[in-house]
Design a protein around this motif. Structure first.
Motif, PDB file in Angstrom:
ATOM      1  N   TRP A 160       0.840  -1.191   0.000  1.00 29.28           N
ATOM      2  CA  TRP A 160       0.000   0.000   0.000  1.00 29.28           C
ATOM      3  C   TRP A 160       0.878   1.245   0.000  1.00 29.28           C
ATOM      4  CZ3 TRP A 160      -0.536   3.724   4.002  1.00 29.28           C
ATOM      5  CH2 TRP A 160       0.231   3.466   5.142  1.00 29.28           C
ATOM      6  N   GLY A 161       0.275   2.370  -0.375  1.00 23.89           N
ATOM      7  CA  GLY A 161       1.022   3.618  -0.411  1.00 23.89           C
ATOM      8  C   GLY A 161       0.086   4.792  -0.607  1.00 23.89           C
ATOM      9  N   ALA A 162       0.676   5.959  -0.849  1.00 19.09           N
ATOM     10  CA  ALA A 162      -0.101   7.191  -0.983  1.00 19.09           C
ATOM     11  C   ALA A 162       0.478   8.045  -2.096  1.00 19.09           C
ATOM     12  CB  ALA A 162      -0.082   7.976   0.328  1.00 19.09           C
ATOM     13  N   ARG A 163      -0.333   8.984  -2.553  1.00 17.95           N
ATOM     14  CA  ARG A 163       0.185  10.001  -3.461  1.00 17.95           C
ATOM     15  C   ARG A 163       1.023  11.000  -2.657  1.00 17.95           C
ATOM     16  NH1 ARG A 163      -2.575   9.551  -8.221  1.00 17.95           N
ATOM     17  NH2 ARG A 163      -4.640   8.593  -8.146  1.00 17.95           N
ATOM     18  N   GLU A 164       1.953  11.642  -3.326  1.00 13.58           N
ATOM     19  CA  GLU A 164       2.811  12.595  -2.618  1.00 13.58           C
ATOM     20  C   GLU A 164       2.031  13.818  -2.150  1.00 13.58           C
ATOM     21  OE1 GLU A 164       7.150  14.776  -3.274  1.00 13.58           O
ATOM     22  OE2 GLU A 164       6.067  13.914  -4.973  1.00 13.58           O
ATOM     23  N   ASN A 165       1.024  14.236  -2.926  1.00 15.85           N
ATOM     24  CA  ASN A 165       0.338  15.493  -2.623  1.00 15.85           C
ATOM     25  C   ASN A 165      -0.884  15.326  -1.727  1.00 15.85           C
ATOM     26  OD1 ASN A 165      -1.229  14.170  -4.494  1.00 15.85           O
ATOM     27  ND2 ASN A 165      -1.757  16.008  -5.673  1.00 15.85           N
ATOM     28  N   CYS A 182      -3.181   9.666   3.306  1.00 19.06           N
ATOM     29  CA  CYS A 182      -4.182   8.602   3.224  1.00 19.06           C
ATOM     30  C   CYS A 182      -4.184   7.767   4.496  1.00 19.06           C
ATOM     31  CB  CYS A 182      -3.935   7.710   2.011  1.00 19.06           C
ATOM     32  SG  CYS A 182      -2.538   6.582   2.204  1.00 19.06           S
ATOM     33  N   ILE A 183      -5.255   7.002   4.650  1.00 13.81           N
ATOM     34  CA  ILE A 183      -5.404   6.046   5.742  1.00 13.81           C
ATOM     35  C   ILE A 183      -5.663   4.679   5.119  1.00 13.81           C
ATOM     36  CG2 ILE A 183      -6.652   5.474   7.861  1.00 13.81           C
ATOM     37  CD1 ILE A 183      -7.639   8.375   7.927  1.00 13.81           C
ATOM     38  N   TYR A 184      -5.020   3.672   5.678  1.00  5.71           N
ATOM     39  CA  TYR A 184      -5.125   2.310   5.135  1.00  5.71           C
ATOM     40  C   TYR A 184      -5.360   1.335   6.279  1.00  5.71           C
ATOM     41  CZ  TYR A 184      -3.141  -2.253   3.756  1.00  5.71           C
ATOM     42  OH  TYR A 184      -2.917  -3.588   3.558  1.00  5.71           O
ATOM     43  N   ARG A 185      -6.208   0.348   6.029  1.00  8.24           N
ATOM     44  CA  ARG A 185      -6.472  -0.718   6.990  1.00  8.24           C
ATOM     45  C   ARG A 185      -6.494  -2.057   6.255  1.00  8.24           C
ATOM     46  NH1 ARG A 185      -5.599   3.047   9.698  1.00  8.24           N
ATOM     47  NH2 ARG A 185      -6.922   4.083  11.254  1.00  8.24           N
ATOM     48  N   LEU A 186      -6.031  -3.098   6.945  1.00  9.09           N
ATOM     49  CA  LEU A 186      -6.099  -4.462   6.409  1.00  9.09           C
ATOM     50  C   LEU A 186      -6.631  -5.381   7.498  1.00  9.09           C
ATOM     51  CD1 LEU A 186      -5.405  -6.627   4.203  1.00  9.09           C
ATOM     52  CD2 LEU A 186      -3.184  -6.862   5.340  1.00  9.09           C
ATOM     53  N   PRO A 224      -1.750   0.785  10.079  1.00 10.91           N
ATOM     54  CA  PRO A 224      -0.551   1.632  10.101  1.00 10.91           C
ATOM     55  C   PRO A 224      -0.911   3.101  10.310  1.00 10.91           C
ATOM     56  CG  PRO A 224      -0.586   0.170   8.175  1.00 10.91           C
ATOM     57  CD  PRO A 224      -1.940   0.114   8.788  1.00 10.91           C
ATOM     58  N   ASN A 225       0.059   3.859  10.781  1.00 13.35           N
ATOM     59  CA  ASN A 225      -0.158   5.294  10.931  1.00 13.35           C
ATOM     60  C   ASN A 225      -0.506   5.915   9.582  1.00 13.35           C
ATOM     61  OD1 ASN A 225       0.444   5.267  13.679  1.00 13.35           O
ATOM     62  ND2 ASN A 225       2.638   5.558  13.304  1.00 13.35           N
ATOM     63  N   CYS A 250       6.035   2.700  -1.621  1.00 12.01           N
ATOM     64  CA  CYS A 250       5.095   1.652  -1.229  1.00 12.01           C
ATOM     65  C   CYS A 250       5.585   0.968   0.041  1.00 12.01           C
ATOM     66  CB  CYS A 250       4.953   0.620  -2.348  1.00 12.01           C
ATOM     67  SG  CYS A 250       3.996   1.200  -3.749  1.00 12.01           S
ATOM     68  N   ARG A 251       4.650   0.505   0.829  1.00 12.30           N
ATOM     69  CA  ARG A 251       4.954  -0.192   2.067  1.00 12.30           C
ATOM     70  C   ARG A 251       4.280  -1.553   2.026  1.00 12.30           C
ATOM     71  NH1 ARG A 251       4.041   5.048   2.089  1.00 12.30           N
ATOM     72  NH2 ARG A 251       5.038   6.456   3.584  1.00 12.30           N
TER      73      ARG A 251
END
Length: 278
Positions: A187-192, A195-199, A218-219, A229-230
């Motif tokens: 998962w990841g985010a745009r630079e601009n 975001c919040i992500y859950r699994l 994750p935070n 990406c993480r």
């Protein structure tokens, strides 16, 4: 000089020669045939061949030829934890045949993990402007496609239910205590935009009741931070008996409430099954 026999006559002669072999030798010969050909080419030959292909002997011999550490462990488990003989509605032959045909230990059991087929295989709930599929912003190693699912300004979720038995793992093997289920997600985010992500990944029994689960929160990624990406991963082990399904569930949104698709990006989701060697 006599007429040269046709290819069909030669094939029939070879078939007759094989059918005259004692069953124990025929099993040895057929065990060298690739799994797909065993089912599509050998099984229809006659009732005797069908019974051999539908039984466990040929498939045990195929497992025995894998001399890797995992192969030896699997062969030992297959002997110690034989399938009960029940046949899945989609497969008229034994559980060992399903295992050899589907090869569940050598592949990702999540279908369409990167969105290369749109939302096929996923149960999707759209929030905001809904999910979208886009090209990856950064390279994801090992992914079958450099594409990803993208969330919006309200919570978006999607789920895939993996039927482990249908994928080829027989129930007695799952119940042996020697199986690990490895799950992972990128998962990841745009630079601009942050975001919040859950699994959430849940192991379910045959009635889809939850037995054990793993959750990752994750935070949140902040705006104007690195867009790398993480990966989130977990290994289920010692999960007890009765597991049949894996419910793989993802959630995401952005932190700015922007119209469009600026939320969490998810891709290369995976569920893999393996033998515990230690």
């Amino acid at each position: 000089m006599g007429a040269r026999p046709s290819r069909r006559q030669m094939t029939e002669a070879r078939r007759l020669a094989l059918t005259k072999l004692p069953p124990e030798l025929l099993v040895q010969v057929l065990s060298h045939v690739p799994p797909r050909a065993l089912v599509t080419r050998c099984r229809p030959v006659c009732r005797a061949w069908r019974d051999l292909v539908d039984g466990p002997s040929i498939w045990l011999l195929q497992l025995a030829r894998d001399r890797s550490a995992e192969g030896r462990a699997l062969y030992a488990l297959a002997q110690r934890c034989p399938a009960d003989g029940n046949r899945h509605e989609e497969f008229p032959f034994c559980a060992l045949a399903r295992f050899c045909l589907r090869a569940p230990f050598s592949r990702n059991l999540i279908h369409n993990s990167c969105g290369e087929q749109g939302f096929r295989g996923w149960e999707v709930e759209h929030g905001g402007n809904g999910w979208a599929v886009e090209k990856n912003l950064t390279l994801v190693p090992g992914a079958p496609s450099q594409t990803c699912f993208v969330t919006s300004f309200e919570w978006c979720s999607k789920r895939q239910l993996v039927d482990l038995v249908k994928e080829g793992v027989w129930q007695e093997l799952l119940d042996s205590g020697q199986i690990e289920i490895c799950v992972a997600d990128w998962w990841g985010a745009r630079e601009n935009c942050g975001c919040i992500y859950r699994l959430r990944v849940r192991l379910l029994d045959e009635y889809e009741n939850e037995v054990v689960k793993f959750s990752a929160s994750p935070n949140p990624v902040l705006q104007w931070t690195e867009r790398s990406c993480r990966q989130v991963s977990h290994v289920f082990t010692n999960f007890g008996k009765g597991i049949r399904y894996v419910s793989f569930e993802q959630y995401g949104r952005d932190t700015r409430s922007w119209v469009g698709h600026y939320g969490a990006l998810v891709t290369h989701s995976s569920v893999r099954v393996r033998i515990r060697l230690s």
